[in-house]
Design an enzyme around this catalytic site. Structure first.
Site, PDB file in Angstrom:
ATOM      1  N   LYS A 102       0.853  -1.195   0.000  1.00 13.24           N
ATOM      2  CA  LYS A 102       0.000   0.000   0.000  1.00 13.24           C
ATOM      3  C   LYS A 102       0.881   1.234   0.000  1.00 13.24           C
ATOM      4  CE  LYS A 102       0.936   1.353   4.387  1.00 13.24           C
ATOM      5  NZ  LYS A 102       1.622   2.623   4.742  1.00 13.24           N
ATOM      6  N   ASP A 112      -2.691  -1.174  10.778  1.00 10.70           N
ATOM      7  CA  ASP A 112      -2.836  -1.201   9.319  1.00 10.70           C
ATOM      8  C   ASP A 112      -3.496  -2.477   8.797  1.00 10.70           C
ATOM      9  OD1 ASP A 112      -1.752   1.270   8.914  1.00 10.70           O
ATOM     10  OD2 ASP A 112       0.210   0.565   8.256  1.00 10.70           O
TER      11      ASP A 112
END
Length: 298
Positions: A13, A143
């Protein structure tokens, strides 16, 4: 845990926007961040064993014991999804083929853990709903929940409150990792929260019903902290912009820097130019697409 080998991919990401808005009494930081998966993947192969939980990975900085986040994810899933009396007794080996750099601000470890949770849940007939799986992921790290549904998302709180965000142009990204691993804990410890508050101009509501704008939104409060220790990050940003990036910024706590390009051809040209730059011989470069939308799973 499983009866046949499972092979899953875990995407990296990038943070397209990251503002630190405060610090909680428990030491965690409140933030607003826009994250998007990119098509750079670790590959995980889950193989049934007679007993035990094992991790195999060729990367020297990835633990192969119970501290590995993917192993913790597998154990937590089984303990949560099944009462003790019906708990699967067979073992599991998790083979991790690392492509996502470690300590790079790309979320590789978190993504690996989410991939294990999702794969085991699907293999066992989805005993946990998506919200329940995300709650479980949150126990592993801030996350990890982001990677469960997939697609771009605006995260608030400590990163645990997520809203899908689809209003991103279809850029191609050039990721540049200077082969410097950065400790996220160190970056947050050295963050001057007073200064970031003084300089703050944007809040969550600026994203509502708006497309992401590079000139206005490409912000990372952690970048100045990491650049002080690793000035190469600033150098990479300059090179990406000089070779046609619409914008360039460090992802997360670093050290990876990404450039946003309007077409794959421009990204590939920049890749070639940086590859031939003598300064970049110790850097690792990747060209990847943004994975903006949540995948449709049959």
């Amino acid at each position: 845990m499983i009866t046949n080998p499972l092979c899953v991919k875990a995407p990296a990401k990038i943070n397209l926007f990251l503002r630190i808005t405060g610090r909680r009494p428990d030491g965690f930081h409140e933030l607003v961040t826009l994250m998007c998966p990119v098509a750079l993947y670790d590959t995980l192969t889950l193989t049934p064993e007679n007993e035990g939980l094992h991790v195999v990975c060729g990367h020297p900085d990835v633990p192969e014991d119970e501290f590995n986040l993917a192993a913790r994810a597998a154990r937590l899933f089984v303990e949560t999804a099944f009462p003790e009396a019906s708990r699967p007794v067979s073992g599991l080996t998790i083979h991790i083929d690392k492509t996502i750099p470690v300590g790079a601000g790309l979320g590789g470890g978190s993504s690996d853990a989410a991939a294990v949770l999702t794969a085991l849940n699907r293999h066992r007939g989805n005993p946990l709903s998506t919200p329940a799986l995300m709650e479980l992921a949150g126990r592993l790290g801030a996350d990890v929940p982001f990677f469960i549904p997939g697609g771009a998302a605006l995260a608030t709180g400590i990163g645990d409150r997520l809203e899908p965000f689809s209003r991103l142009p279809t850029w191609t990204v050039l990721l540049v990792y200077p082969n410097v691993a950065v400790s996220t804990a160190w970056v947050y410890k050295n963050l001057n929260l007073r200064l970031t508050k003084d300089e703050k101009k944007l809040r969550k509501f600026h994203f509502k019903d708006r497309f992401f704008n590079v000139a206005e939104h490409l912000v990372n409060d952690l970048e100045p902290v990491t650049i002080k220790a690793f000035p190469v990050i600033e150098e990479i940003k300059r090179l990406l912009l000089a070779h046609g990036a619409a914008g360039a910024m460090m992802s997360g706590s670093g050290s990876t820097v990404f450039g946003l390009f309007k077409t794959p051809g421009r990204a590939e040209s920049a890749y070639s130019a940086l590859r031939n730059n003598q300064r970049s011989q110790n850097w690792t470069l990747y060209v990847a697409d943004l994975l903006i939308h949540r995948p449709v799973i049959a």
